[in-house]
Design a protein around this motif. Structure first.
Motif, PDB file in Angstrom:
ATOM      1  N   MET A  94     -26.433   9.508 -73.032  1.00 58.97           N
ATOM      2  CA  MET A  94     -26.058  10.737 -72.316  1.00 58.97           C
ATOM      3  C   MET A  94     -27.029  11.856 -72.689  1.00 58.97           C
ATOM      4  O   MET A  94     -26.746  12.674 -73.545  1.00 58.97           O
ATOM      5  CB  MET A  94     -24.630  11.131 -72.686  1.00 58.97           C
ATOM      6  CG  MET A  94     -23.605  10.026 -72.461  1.00 58.97           C
ATOM      7  SD  MET A  94     -21.923  10.589 -72.753  1.00 58.97           S
ATOM      8  CE  MET A  94     -21.905  10.801 -74.521  1.00 58.97           C
ATOM      9  N   ASP A  95     -28.163  11.896 -72.022  1.00 56.76           N
ATOM     10  CA  ASP A  95     -29.219  12.827 -72.432  1.00 56.76           C
ATOM     11  C   ASP A  95     -29.446  13.935 -71.389  1.00 56.76           C
ATOM     12  O   ASP A  95     -29.166  13.747 -70.211  1.00 56.76           O
ATOM     13  CB  ASP A  95     -30.523  12.040 -72.664  1.00 56.76           C
ATOM     14  CG  ASP A  95     -31.512  12.827 -73.512  1.00 56.76           C
ATOM     15  OD1 ASP A  95     -31.109  13.804 -74.162  1.00 56.76           O
ATOM     16  OD2 ASP A  95     -32.703  12.451 -73.515  1.00 56.76           O
ATOM     17  N   TYR A  98     -23.511   6.906 -75.796  1.00 57.08           N
ATOM     18  CA  TYR A  98     -24.242   7.384 -76.980  1.00 57.08           C
ATOM     19  C   TYR A  98     -23.962   8.882 -77.096  1.00 57.08           C
ATOM     20  O   TYR A  98     -24.453   9.682 -76.286  1.00 57.08           O
ATOM     21  CB  TYR A  98     -25.736   7.129 -76.756  1.00 57.08           C
ATOM     22  CG  TYR A  98     -26.593   6.996 -77.997  1.00 57.08           C
ATOM     23  CD1 TYR A  98     -26.069   7.023 -79.278  1.00 57.08           C
ATOM     24  CD2 TYR A  98     -27.980   6.827 -77.857  1.00 57.08           C
ATOM     25  CE1 TYR A  98     -26.891   6.879 -80.396  1.00 57.08           C
ATOM     26  CE2 TYR A  98     -28.808   6.680 -78.968  1.00 57.08           C
ATOM     27  CZ  TYR A  98     -28.252   6.707 -80.232  1.00 57.08           C
ATOM     28  OH  TYR A  98     -29.067   6.564 -81.330  1.00 57.08           O
ATOM     29  N   ALA A  99     -23.175   9.254 -78.079  1.00 56.27           N
ATOM     30  CA  ALA A  99     -22.744  10.648 -78.204  1.00 56.27           C
ATOM     31  C   ALA A  99     -23.461  11.380 -79.328  1.00 56.27           C
ATOM     32  O   ALA A  99     -23.684  12.587 -79.249  1.00 56.27           O
ATOM     33  CB  ALA A  99     -21.237  10.707 -78.432  1.00 56.27           C
ATOM     34  N   ARG A 117     -30.299   5.688 -68.766  1.00 59.49           N
ATOM     35  CA  ARG A 117     -30.699   6.924 -69.455  1.00 59.49           C
ATOM     36  C   ARG A 117     -31.091   7.978 -68.440  1.00 59.49           C
ATOM     37  O   ARG A 117     -32.131   7.863 -67.781  1.00 59.49           O
ATOM     38  CB  ARG A 117     -31.855   6.703 -70.430  1.00 59.49           C
ATOM     39  CG  ARG A 117     -32.189   8.011 -71.176  1.00 59.49           C
ATOM     40  CD  ARG A 117     -33.037   7.840 -72.392  1.00 59.49           C
ATOM     41  NE  ARG A 117     -33.035   9.072 -73.187  1.00 59.49           N
ATOM     42  CZ  ARG A 117     -33.369   9.154 -74.470  1.00 59.49           C
ATOM     43  NH1 ARG A 117     -33.747   8.080 -75.107  1.00 59.49           N
ATOM     44  NH2 ARG A 117     -33.327  10.300 -75.105  1.00 59.49           N
ATOM     45  N   ARG A 119     -36.939   6.018 -73.136  1.00 58.74           N
ATOM     46  CA  ARG A 119     -36.969   5.368 -74.453  1.00 58.74           C
ATOM     47  C   ARG A 119     -35.539   5.099 -74.886  1.00 58.74           C
ATOM     48  O   ARG A 119     -34.584   5.642 -74.321  1.00 58.74           O
ATOM     49  CB  ARG A 119     -37.690   6.249 -75.473  1.00 58.74           C
ATOM     50  CG  ARG A 119     -37.116   7.655 -75.604  1.00 58.74           C
ATOM     51  CD  ARG A 119     -37.802   8.468 -76.713  1.00 58.74           C
ATOM     52  NE  ARG A 119     -37.397   9.860 -76.655  1.00 58.74           N
ATOM     53  CZ  ARG A 119     -38.102  10.837 -76.096  1.00 58.74           C
ATOM     54  NH1 ARG A 119     -39.268  10.586 -75.539  1.00 58.74           N
ATOM     55  NH2 ARG A 119     -37.644  12.076 -76.078  1.00 58.74           N
ATOM     56  N   ASN A 123     -29.553  12.681 -84.942  1.00 64.19           N
ATOM     57  CA  ASN A 123     -29.130  13.987 -84.423  1.00 64.19           C
ATOM     58  C   ASN A 123     -28.700  14.975 -85.508  1.00 64.19           C
ATOM     59  O   ASN A 123     -28.535  16.168 -85.236  1.00 64.19           O
ATOM     60  CB  ASN A 123     -28.016  13.827 -83.369  1.00 64.19           C
ATOM     61  CG  ASN A 123     -28.509  13.303 -82.038  1.00 64.19           C
ATOM     62  OD1 ASN A 123     -27.802  12.574 -81.335  1.00 64.19           O
ATOM     63  ND2 ASN A 123     -29.739  13.659 -81.652  1.00 64.19           N
ATOM     64  N   SER A 163     -34.389   5.532 -78.148  1.00 67.59           N
ATOM     65  CA  SER A 163     -33.927   6.430 -79.213  1.00 67.59           C
ATOM     66  C   SER A 163     -32.917   5.746 -80.147  1.00 67.59           C
ATOM     67  O   SER A 163     -31.854   6.308 -80.436  1.00 67.59           O
ATOM     68  CB  SER A 163     -33.351   7.718 -78.618  1.00 67.59           C
ATOM     69  OG  SER A 163     -34.301   8.369 -77.814  1.00 67.59           O
ATOM     70  N   ARG A 184     -30.640  18.315 -86.041  1.00 64.92           N
ATOM     71  CA  ARG A 184     -30.469  19.514 -85.198  1.00 64.92           C
ATOM     72  C   ARG A 184     -29.864  20.665 -86.002  1.00 64.92           C
ATOM     73  O   ARG A 184     -29.269  20.430 -87.054  1.00 64.92           O
ATOM     74  CB  ARG A 184     -29.577  19.160 -84.010  1.00 64.92           C
ATOM     75  CG  ARG A 184     -30.239  18.126 -83.135  1.00 64.92           C
ATOM     76  CD  ARG A 184     -29.497  17.925 -81.847  1.00 64.92           C
ATOM     77  NE  ARG A 184     -30.194  16.931 -81.043  1.00 64.92           N
ATOM     78  CZ  ARG A 184     -30.038  16.779 -79.744  1.00 64.92           C
ATOM     79  NH1 ARG A 184     -29.187  17.539 -79.088  1.00 64.92           N
ATOM     80  NH2 ARG A 184     -30.710  15.874 -79.095  1.00 64.92           N
TER      81      ARG A 184
HETATM   82  C1  IPE Z   1     -30.404  10.248 -77.827  1.00 67.54           C
HETATM   83  O1  IPE Z   1     -30.842  11.441 -77.325  1.00 67.54           O
HETATM   84  C2  IPE Z   1     -29.098  10.419 -78.533  1.00 67.54           C
HETATM   85  C3  IPE Z   1     -27.955  10.763 -77.687  1.00 67.54           C
HETATM   86  C4  IPE Z   1     -27.955  10.925 -76.403  1.00 67.54           C
HETATM   87  C5  IPE Z   1     -26.730  10.920 -78.386  1.00 67.54           C
HETATM   88  P1  IPE Z   1     -31.858  12.382 -78.109  1.00 67.54           P
HETATM   89  O2  IPE Z   1     -32.029  13.590 -77.267  1.00 67.54           O
HETATM   90  O3  IPE Z   1     -31.380  12.607 -79.484  1.00 67.54           O
HETATM   91  O4  IPE Z   1     -33.174  11.505 -78.167  1.00 67.54           O
HETATM   92  P2  IPE Z   1     -34.685  11.912 -78.327  1.00 67.54           P
HETATM   93  O5  IPE Z   1     -34.786  12.812 -79.534  1.00 67.54           O
HETATM   94  O6  IPE Z   1     -35.088  12.637 -77.088  1.00 67.54           O
HETATM   95  O7  IPE Z   1     -35.415  10.629 -78.474  1.00 67.54           O
END
Ligand code: IPE
Ligand code: IPE
Ligand code: MG
Length: 255
Positions: free
Chosen positions: A32-33, A75-76, A201, A207, A81, A209, A84
């Protein structure tokens, strides 16, 4: 209004797709990006993007269930993460608690089974409490399983699995000759869950991740430029439609 009949081709009017209801994927996994970029485009704080992303979860889970998908993995929060800002991590954890508190009765009523992939012992205590409550309450449900990947990393999962396996070997519960791909899966968070048929994605990144590294060996990847808060039911349909038109050979040759 769309009606689905088992074994029949179904017309999905909004984007005019005909989904084969006999070939609905069992397991869809979603990275979930794009929440942050969605918010930035609107001059909103990143947390508003995460909030909007939760709304998308509600809609997409409902649609997946309606289509007969048995497992949806979301993917939460990744093991990376934590890098951050503290405020963003805190806001994400709060949203998780809010989501579970607000949605649990509705999810339970709809037969959703909640499961978590990842080491939740690192999460704030109120998250752990809500997760445990949600898992326990929905444990016997037989509808769609929602796997929430939280503090999840594919490499971390494999290392954890190896440690558990070595422990069993030390305690003479298994022999070296027992080790194979199939039995190793019992040491992963996804024990008993089929590998994802599709990994979706959004947000334009192409990718993994660190998502489901072991399980994605033969998954079909589906990317889209849409940010997660803008992801709609029709996008899920498109991903399934494309999946149904791919040729999965698993190393063999086309029939
Ligand atoms: C992947 O997304 C993780 C989730 C969606 C929870 P990120 O935003 O963290 O991945 P990168 O840093 O772009 O690879
Ligand atoms: C995904 O959205 C949510 C999490 C990783 C928790 P992002 O926050 O990664 O959004 P972008 O990639 O910055 O747009
Ligand atoms: Mg991102």
């Amino acid at each position: 209004m769309i009606t689905f009949f088992k074994g029949e081709k179904v017309d999905e009017t909004e984007n005019d797709l005909s989904l084969d209801m006999e070939n609905i994927p069992k397991h869809i996994a979603i990275i979930m990006d794009g929440n942050g970029r969605w918010a930035k485009k609107r001059k909103l704080p990143r947390t508003m993007g995460h909030k909007a992303g939760v709304e998308t979860i509600r809609r997409i889970l409902k649609e997946a269930d309606k289509l007969g998908i048995k497992y949806m993995t979301l993917y939460a929060f990744s093991t990376e993460n934590w890098k951050r800002p503290k405020e963003e991590v805190g806001a994400l954890m709060k949203l998780l608690v809010q989501y579970l508190r607000q949605e649990i009765n509705e999810l339970h009523k709809n037969g959703v089974k909640i499961n978590v992939l990842g080491d939740i012992s690192m999460l704030p205590e109120e998250c752990i409490i809500e997760i445990e409550k949600a898992k326990e309450k929905t444990n016997l449900n037989t509808g769609i399983t929602m796997n929430i990947a939280l503090n999840y990393g594919g490499r971390d999962e494999i290392i954890r699995g190896i440690k558990l396996l070595v422990e069993d070997a030390k305690n003479e519960k298994i022999n070296l000759s027992d080790i194979n791909e199939h039995m190793f899966e019992n040491y992963l968070y996804t024990k008993g869950i089929p590998d994802p048929d599709i990994i979706i994605r959004p947000s334009g990144e192409q990718r993994l991740s660190n998502f489901l590294l072991w399980q994605c060996a033969y998954s079909e990847f589906w990317y889209s430029d849409i940010c997660w808060p803008d992801f709609k039911e029709k996008d899920l349909h498109q991903a399934i439609y494309d999946f149904q038109h791919r040729d999965r050979r698993f190393g063999g040759i086309k029939k």
